[in-house]
Design an enzyme around this catalytic site. Structure first.
Site, PDB file in Angstrom:
ATOM      1  N   GLY A  45       7.062  -2.471  -3.288  1.00  0.00           N
ATOM      2  CA  GLY A  45       6.472  -1.138  -3.317  1.00  0.00           C
ATOM      3  C   GLY A  45       7.049  -0.309  -4.439  1.00  0.00           C
ATOM      4  O   GLY A  45       6.684  -0.459  -5.606  1.00  0.00           O
ATOM      5  N   ARG A  46       7.981   0.573  -4.105  1.00  0.00           N
ATOM      6  CA  ARG A  46       8.551   1.485  -5.104  1.00  0.00           C
ATOM      7  C   ARG A  46       9.243   0.743  -6.244  1.00  0.00           C
ATOM      8  O   ARG A  46       9.250   1.212  -7.379  1.00  0.00           O
ATOM      9  CB  ARG A  46       9.528   2.446  -4.423  1.00  0.00           C
ATOM     10  CG  ARG A  46       8.845   3.427  -3.465  1.00  0.00           C
ATOM     11  CD  ARG A  46       9.858   4.283  -2.728  1.00  0.00           C
ATOM     12  NE  ARG A  46      10.754   3.459  -1.933  1.00  0.00           N
ATOM     13  CZ  ARG A  46      11.996   3.815  -1.597  1.00  0.00           C
ATOM     14  NH1 ARG A  46      12.487   4.963  -1.990  1.00  0.00           N
ATOM     15  NH2 ARG A  46      12.740   3.003  -0.862  1.00  0.00           N
ATOM     16  N   CYS A  95       3.150   3.786   8.558  1.00  0.00           N
ATOM     17  CA  CYS A  95       3.218   5.033   7.796  1.00  0.00           C
ATOM     18  C   CYS A  95       4.038   6.078   8.552  1.00  0.00           C
ATOM     19  O   CYS A  95       3.711   6.421   9.691  1.00  0.00           O
ATOM     20  CB  CYS A  95       1.818   5.566   7.512  1.00  0.00           C
ATOM     21  SG  CYS A  95       1.819   7.116   6.580  1.00  0.00           S
ATOM     22  N   LYS A 155       0.978  -4.199   9.145  1.00  0.00           N
ATOM     23  CA  LYS A 155       2.187  -3.663   8.499  1.00  0.00           C
ATOM     24  C   LYS A 155       2.915  -2.813   9.533  1.00  0.00           C
ATOM     25  O   LYS A 155       2.352  -1.846  10.064  1.00  0.00           O
ATOM     26  CB  LYS A 155       1.792  -2.822   7.277  1.00  0.00           C
ATOM     27  CG  LYS A 155       2.966  -2.120   6.579  1.00  0.00           C
ATOM     28  CD  LYS A 155       3.683  -3.067   5.630  1.00  0.00           C
ATOM     29  CE  LYS A 155       4.909  -2.391   5.012  1.00  0.00           C
ATOM     30  NZ  LYS A 155       4.570  -1.251   4.146  1.00  0.00           N
ATOM     31  N   GLU A 209      13.279  -1.920  -0.213  1.00  0.00           N
ATOM     32  CA  GLU A 209      14.447  -1.887  -1.097  1.00  0.00           C
ATOM     33  C   GLU A 209      14.595  -3.089  -2.020  1.00  0.00           C
ATOM     34  O   GLU A 209      15.718  -3.495  -2.345  1.00  0.00           O
ATOM     35  CB  GLU A 209      15.732  -1.714  -0.282  1.00  0.00           C
ATOM     36  CG  GLU A 209      15.877  -0.359   0.372  1.00  0.00           C
ATOM     37  CD  GLU A 209      15.897   0.808  -0.618  1.00  0.00           C
ATOM     38  OE1 GLU A 209      16.708   0.792  -1.552  1.00  0.00           O
ATOM     39  OE2 GLU A 209      15.083   1.737  -0.446  1.00  0.00           O
ATOM     40  N   GLN A 250      -6.805  -1.772   3.798  1.00  0.00           N
ATOM     41  CA  GLN A 250      -5.967  -1.408   4.944  1.00  0.00           C
ATOM     42  C   GLN A 250      -6.636  -0.278   5.733  1.00  0.00           C
ATOM     43  O   GLN A 250      -7.138   0.685   5.157  1.00  0.00           O
ATOM     44  CB  GLN A 250      -4.582  -0.944   4.501  1.00  0.00           C
ATOM     45  CG  GLN A 250      -3.645  -0.661   5.675  1.00  0.00           C
ATOM     46  CD  GLN A 250      -2.288  -0.139   5.252  1.00  0.00           C
ATOM     47  OE1 GLN A 250      -2.151   1.033   4.949  1.00  0.00           O
ATOM     48  NE2 GLN A 250      -1.283  -1.020   5.226  1.00  0.00           N
ATOM     49  N   PRO A 292       0.848  -1.192   0.000  1.00  0.00           N
ATOM     50  CA  PRO A 292       0.000   0.000   0.000  1.00  0.00           C
ATOM     51  C   PRO A 292       0.880   1.237   0.000  1.00  0.00           C
ATOM     52  O   PRO A 292       1.797   1.352   0.807  1.00  0.00           O
ATOM     53  CB  PRO A 292      -0.766  -0.123   1.322  1.00  0.00           C
ATOM     54  CG  PRO A 292       0.157  -0.891   2.215  1.00  0.00           C
ATOM     55  CD  PRO A 292       0.909  -1.842   1.318  1.00  0.00           C
ATOM     56  N   ASN A 349       9.771  -6.538   3.585  1.00  0.00           N
ATOM     57  CA  ASN A 349       9.494  -5.379   2.735  1.00  0.00           C
ATOM     58  C   ASN A 349      10.641  -4.375   2.810  1.00  0.00           C
ATOM     59  O   ASN A 349      11.233  -4.208   3.858  1.00  0.00           O
ATOM     60  CB  ASN A 349       8.175  -4.730   3.191  1.00  0.00           C
ATOM     61  CG  ASN A 349       7.846  -3.451   2.447  1.00  0.00           C
ATOM     62  OD1 ASN A 349       7.501  -2.452   3.065  1.00  0.00           O
ATOM     63  ND2 ASN A 349       7.934  -3.456   1.135  1.00  0.00           N
TER      64      ASN A 349
END
EC number: 1.3.1.-
Length: 321
Positions: free
Chosen positions: A223-224, A98, A139, A201, A68, A7, A199
């Site tokens: 993610g990214r 977050c 998360k 990198e 989420q 997310p 999660n």
């Protein structure tokens, strides 16, 4: 060995989930967080964040989507979690990771990492409210300022009965600065049978393998890296199976962007497609040199149709938005 689409607020929305899962490789998507304050939210809010609820909670390619939630009040989160699964979400995910200041100021996201007992109360209340067959995941990060409470955070989630925990292998203070400390996940993982997802990198297949080795986790959240390389999940699955993989070309990426424009749906879509395309190019240019050049061509354009016309010219494909 699952691959989960992370997310990412303001980035991985319905359109991006659809595009990335169409390319393939993902086993599950998690939505942007829905902020819960002090009330049970109406169904329309859940549908706004997760239009896939109209498709049995799946993307058009069939990938399950999990809603989420973010907040601090256990009972209210539990009520909203119950509603989410009733509406068709494939389980519920809780955001304790977050790092955004605006979120942390309202005592949501990563700031709760300072209070493992509160994390326990939230996860337990949600677990008790949600049917046993529906997964409750969390998360988290390794900690807030440092890793000194990593074990307490992990134990809080586990003892509260969560089905799985995704660990972003950095603290809140680390933000998104490399490296990700995958090796710090392994000692936590060995203390429980809970499913742990690593999660942070993972930008290519080599990172994926290193992440698995150092964290001890089979499941990985992207993610990214998936935004910079939209076929990253598909490549991982292919190479994991010992198959040859040919990466998507820049032209193919443009075609996927065009296809995503077909799902513009009134309202703010006139500016939405233009702004979202520019935002995505910021990630794509990390993998595609053409993305940087293309961004220079469209950065001053405001209209989605103007942006789409430029993409069509570059791809030699004709369509309309």
């Amino acid at each position: 060995m699952k691959l989960i689409l992370a997310p990412m607020e303001g980035v991985v929305d319905f359109h991006m989930r659809q595009l990335l899962t169409d390319i393939g490789g993902f086993d599950l998507c998690v939505t942007e967080f829905i902020r819960v304050v002090d009330a049970l939210l109406p169904a329309r809010v859940f549908h706004r964040y997760c239009p896939e609820l109209n498709n049995q909670g799946k993307t058009q390619s069939g990938t399950p989507v999990r809603i989420q939630l973010l907040g601090q009040h256990a009972n209210v989160l539990a009520e909203n979690a119950q509603r989410a699964v009733e509406l068709g979400s494939h389980g519920v995910d809780l955001n304790f990771g977050c790092p955004a200041k605006t979120v942390n100021k309202s005592k949501g996201g990563a700031v709760l990492l300072k209070e493992p007992e509160q994390i326990y109360q939230i996860v337990k209340a949600v677990r008790d409210a949600v049917p046993v067959d529906d997964e409750v995941s969390a998360k988290v990060r390794l900690g807030f300022d440092d890793c000194s409470q990593s074990q307490e955070i992990f134990d809080a989630v586990c003892s509260a009965g969560a089905s799985s925990i995704a660990i972003h292998a950095r603290t809140k203070r680390d933000g998104y600065r490399p490296p990700a400390y995958w090796e710090k996940i392994k000692p936590l993982k060995t203390t429980s049978d809970i499913n742990v997802v690593a999660n942070g990198e993972v930008w290519n297949f080599e990172h994926y393998r290193l992440c698995q080795q150092r964290s001890g986790c089979d499941d990985v959240m992207l993610g990214r890296g998936a935004l910079a390389k939209p076929d990253l999940a598909a490549e991982i699955v292919s190479k994991r199976n010992g198959e040859h993989y040919t990466a998507l070309s820049w032209q193919q990426i443009l075609h996927h962007i065009i296809d995503s424009s077909m799902h513009c749906d009134g309202g703010n879509s006139e500016r939405y497609f233009a702004s979202r395309t520019k935002q995505w190019l910021g990630y794509l240019k990390l993998q595609y040199t053409d993305a940087n050049l293309f961004f220079e061509e469209i950065k001053r354009l405001k209209s989605s149709q103007e942006v789409l016309d430029k993409i069509l010219q570059a791809s030699n494909k004709v369509t309309t938005c």
